[in-house]
Scaffold this active site. Structure first.
Site, short mmCIF file in Angstrom:
data_model
loop_
_atom_site.label_atom_id
_atom_site.label_comp_id
_atom_site.label_asym_id
_atom_site.label_seq_id
_atom_site.Cartn_x
_atom_site.Cartn_y
_atom_site.Cartn_z
N GLY A 132 2.31 16.78 2.10
CA GLY A 132 1.39 15.68 2.41
C GLY A 132 1.55 14.54 1.44
O GLY A 132 0.74 14.37 0.54
N SER A 134 3.15 11.07 2.70
CA SER A 134 3.00 9.80 3.42
C SER A 134 1.61 9.62 4.02
O SER A 134 0.98 10.58 4.46
CB SER A 134 4.03 9.72 4.54
N GLU A 250 13.84 18.16 -2.64
CA GLU A 250 13.87 17.77 -1.24
C GLU A 250 15.13 17.00 -0.87
O GLU A 250 15.62 17.10 0.24
CB GLU A 250 12.62 16.92 -0.92
N GLU A 372 16.75 2.21 1.53
CA GLU A 372 16.57 1.08 0.62
C GLU A 372 15.91 1.54 -0.69
O GLU A 372 16.27 1.09 -1.78
CB GLU A 372 15.70 -0.01 1.27
C1 LIG Z 1 11.52 13.12 10.68
C2 LIG Z 1 10.59 12.72 9.59
C3 LIG Z 1 9.91 13.70 8.88
C4 LIG Z 1 9.02 13.33 7.86
N1 LIG Z 1 8.34 14.33 7.22
C5 LIG Z 1 7.45 13.99 6.25
C6 LIG Z 1 6.68 15.01 5.61
O1 LIG Z 1 6.82 16.20 5.89
N2 LIG Z 1 5.77 14.63 4.68
C7 LIG Z 1 5.60 13.33 4.33
O2 LIG Z 1 4.78 13.08 3.46
N3 LIG Z 1 6.30 12.34 4.93
C8 LIG Z 1 7.23 12.65 5.88
N4 LIG Z 1 7.93 11.65 6.51
C9 LIG Z 1 7.63 10.26 6.19
C10 LIG Z 1 8.72 9.55 5.42
O3 LIG Z 1 8.84 10.06 4.12
C11 LIG Z 1 8.33 8.07 5.46
O4 LIG Z 1 8.50 7.67 6.81
C12 LIG Z 1 9.20 7.23 4.57
O5 LIG Z 1 8.90 7.51 3.23
C13 LIG Z 1 9.07 5.74 4.85
O6 LIG Z 1 7.75 5.33 4.83
P1 LIG Z 1 7.13 4.45 6.02
O7 LIG Z 1 7.42 5.16 7.30
O8 LIG Z 1 5.72 4.17 5.67
O9 LIG Z 1 7.98 3.13 6.04
P2 LIG Z 1 7.82 1.87 5.09
O10 LIG Z 1 7.65 2.31 3.69
O11 LIG Z 1 6.83 0.94 5.70
O12 LIG Z 1 9.27 1.26 5.22
C14 LIG Z 1 9.71 0.52 6.37
C15 LIG Z 1 11.06 -0.10 6.03
O13 LIG Z 1 10.93 -1.02 4.94
C16 LIG Z 1 11.80 -0.66 3.87
N5 LIG Z 1 11.15 -0.90 2.57
C17 LIG Z 1 9.93 -0.49 2.18
N6 LIG Z 1 9.68 -0.87 0.90
C18 LIG Z 1 10.81 -1.53 0.50
C19 LIG Z 1 11.20 -2.16 -0.72
N7 LIG Z 1 10.39 -2.18 -1.78
N8 LIG Z 1 12.43 -2.72 -0.78
C20 LIG Z 1 13.26 -2.69 0.28
N9 LIG Z 1 12.95 -2.12 1.46
C21 LIG Z 1 11.75 -1.55 1.57
C22 LIG Z 1 12.04 0.83 4.06
O14 LIG Z 1 13.19 1.24 3.41
C23 LIG Z 1 12.09 0.95 5.58
O15 LIG Z 1 13.36 0.61 6.05
C24 LIG Z 1 8.83 11.96 7.54
C25 LIG Z 1 9.52 10.97 8.24
C26 LIG Z 1 10.38 11.34 9.26
C27 LIG Z 1 11.10 10.25 10.00
#
Ligand SMILES: Cc1cc2nc3c(=O)[nH]c(=O)nc-3n(C[C@H](O)[C@H](O)[C@H](O)COP(=O)(O)OP(=O)(O)OC[C@H]3O[C@@H](n4cnc5c(N)ncnc54)[C@H](O)[C@@H]3O)c2cc1C
Length: 385
Positions: A132, A134, A250, A372
């Site tokens: 947990g 995100s 991880e 990124e």
């Molecule tokens: C199949 C799958 C399984 C997952 N399982 C888990 C889980 O078990 N537990 C959990 O906690 N999470 C999980 N996640 C979540 C995952 O870790 C997040 O989706 C990820 O960390 C990105 O966060 P976000 O989706 O909020 O995107 P955002 O952080 O909003 O990012 C969107 C885009 O903007 C870019 N970006 C963001 N900040 C910056 C920056 N400072 N500089 C440049 N680019 C930037 C990112 O790289 C991305 O391309 C999972 C995701 C997927 C797809």
């Protein structure tokens, strides 16, 4: 080059390689006859009975100490098992997170009581965990986590929401990063990790459907969930440091390289036939093998660091970034290869496996930290930022 200068090549020790034949023989019988597009789901495939069978054979919790029911082996032993499972496309999703990171995290930071309670259950395939981290407004920017656990008497009261939680609907416990003091403007300060029993009143788990129609991740809501005092794991306020160490587990493993392995194998089987073979596909197979070999070596080099109890955060980020690029490349180049042929000459099972891998591959460079963000960490490790 301080951050990466120590990533020396390493070899899997003979005693860990020796695990391979028995695991392979078991998988041949238990898994290999399943349809390839089902096997391609491998580490999102949920199958508690399969996990318990692995436990019965001593292949869960290999790196945990024997006094807690573990195998007392090194991270290399786990690498061998993980590699074999992913190559065969075994449904490892139910126990995978507990085995890979929750167990080692509890071993490192847990109290004696926590170790005695959780670790034997993980080793028996009876306690499945999810991560947990995100939240809707805290993905890459984990420091802005808003889910709160507040002290009330000797309990913690939990409120908030997690999202994208892999396998929350099939898990018994979540290890969550939550705010125990201050506000989101305090960033990393005031974050802690808690173990949440997902059967408690006030926990709601809602599966989310992905592009391929599967539901492997979830939204999880907490409404006045009352946690026992020993729900806290590690030190209050040290959640950020703990999570950073956890992410090295991880990000470094073969699952960040091998997600498209079942597809690659199916395609290779086809191009080895008279009908499927061509000079172009032979060249492509060589190109993919040339990408894979150094990646595997990198992952083993990181495993060596984990086996020495180190936390190779930057190196793990490097393996994950390169590894997910490879596993995304595989369906793209195989689609090009198959697209140049008459469709009816390609086996239906191969098309179906390609369709699944194509739909799931965009997520490879998101889950576990986006490309990124990882590249920012690598740049810092190289002293460039
Ligand atoms: C199949 C799958 C399984 C997952 N399982 C888990 C889980 O078990 N537990 C959990 O906690 N999470 C999980 N996640 C979540 C995952 O870790 C997040 O989706 C990820 O960390 C990105 O966060 P976000 O989706 O909020 O995107 P955002 O952080 O909003 O990012 C969107 C885009 O903007 C870019 N970006 C963001 N900040 C910056 C920056 N400072 N500089 C440049 N680019 C930037 C990112 O790289 C991305 O391309 C999972 C995701 C997927 C797809």
């Amino acid at each position: 080059m301080t951050g990466l200068a120590s990533l020396d090549l390493a070899a899997i020790p003979d005693e860990d390689e020796a695990l391979r034949p028995a695991v392979r023989a078991f998988l041949e019988e238990a898994v290999c006859s399943r349809p390839a597009d089902r096997r391609a789901r491998s580490w999102s495939g949920y199958d508690p009975a399969f996990s318990r069978e692995l436990a019965r054979r001593g292949w869960l919790g290999l790196t945990l100490p024997p006094e807690y029911g573990g195998g007392g082996r090194s991270s290399f032993a786990r690498f061998v098992i993980a590699e074999e499972m992913l190559n065969a496309g075994a449904p490892v999703g139910s126990h995978w997170i507990a085995d890979r990171q929750s167990g080692p995290l509890i071993l490192k930071y847990g109290t004696e009581d926590q170790k005695r309670f959780y670790l034997p259950r993980i080793c028996r395939g009876e306690a499945f965990f999810c991560i947990g981290m995100s939240e809707p407004n805290a993905g890459s920017d984990l420091a802005s986590i808003a889910t709160r656990a507040e002290r009330e008497g000797d309990q913690w009261v939990l409120n908030g929401q997690k999202i994208w939680t892999t396998n929350a609907h099939g898990s018994h416990f979540m290890i969550a990063l939550v705010r125990t003091s201050g506000s989101t403007s305090d960033r990393q300060k005031g974050l802690s990790q808690v173990i949440i029993d997902l059967s408690l009143p006030g926990v709601t788990v809602r599966p989310i459907e992905d592009l391929s129609g599967d539901s492997h991740f979830c939204e999880v809501f907490f409404e006045n969930v009352r946690l026992r005092p020993d729900a806290l794991i590690g030190t209050e306020g040290q959640g950020w440091e703990q999570v950073t160490a956890e992410l090295a587990f991880e990000r470094s493993g073969p699952e960040r390289i091998y997600s498209s392995m079942v597809l690659l194998d199916e395609w290779l089987a086809f191009v080895r036939t008279k009908m499927g073979g061509s000079p172009a596909s032979t060249r492509l197979a060589g190109r993919l093998a040339a990408h894979l070999a150094p990646l595997r070596a990198l992952s083993i080099a990181v495993t060596e660091k984990l086996s020495r109890g180190e936390s190779p955060v930057v190196e793990a980020a490097l393996v994950k970034d390169l590894g997910t690029s490879f596993e995304q490349m595989v369906p793209a180049v195989i689609a090009d290869d198959l697209g140049s042929r008459a469709p009816e000459l390609v086996p239906m099972e191969l098309w179906q496996t390609l369709a699944y891998a194509t739909q799931s591959s965009p997520s490879y460079s998101l889950r576990g930290g986006t490309r990124e963000i990882l590249r920012g960490m690598i740049a810092r490790g190289l002293g460039l930022r």
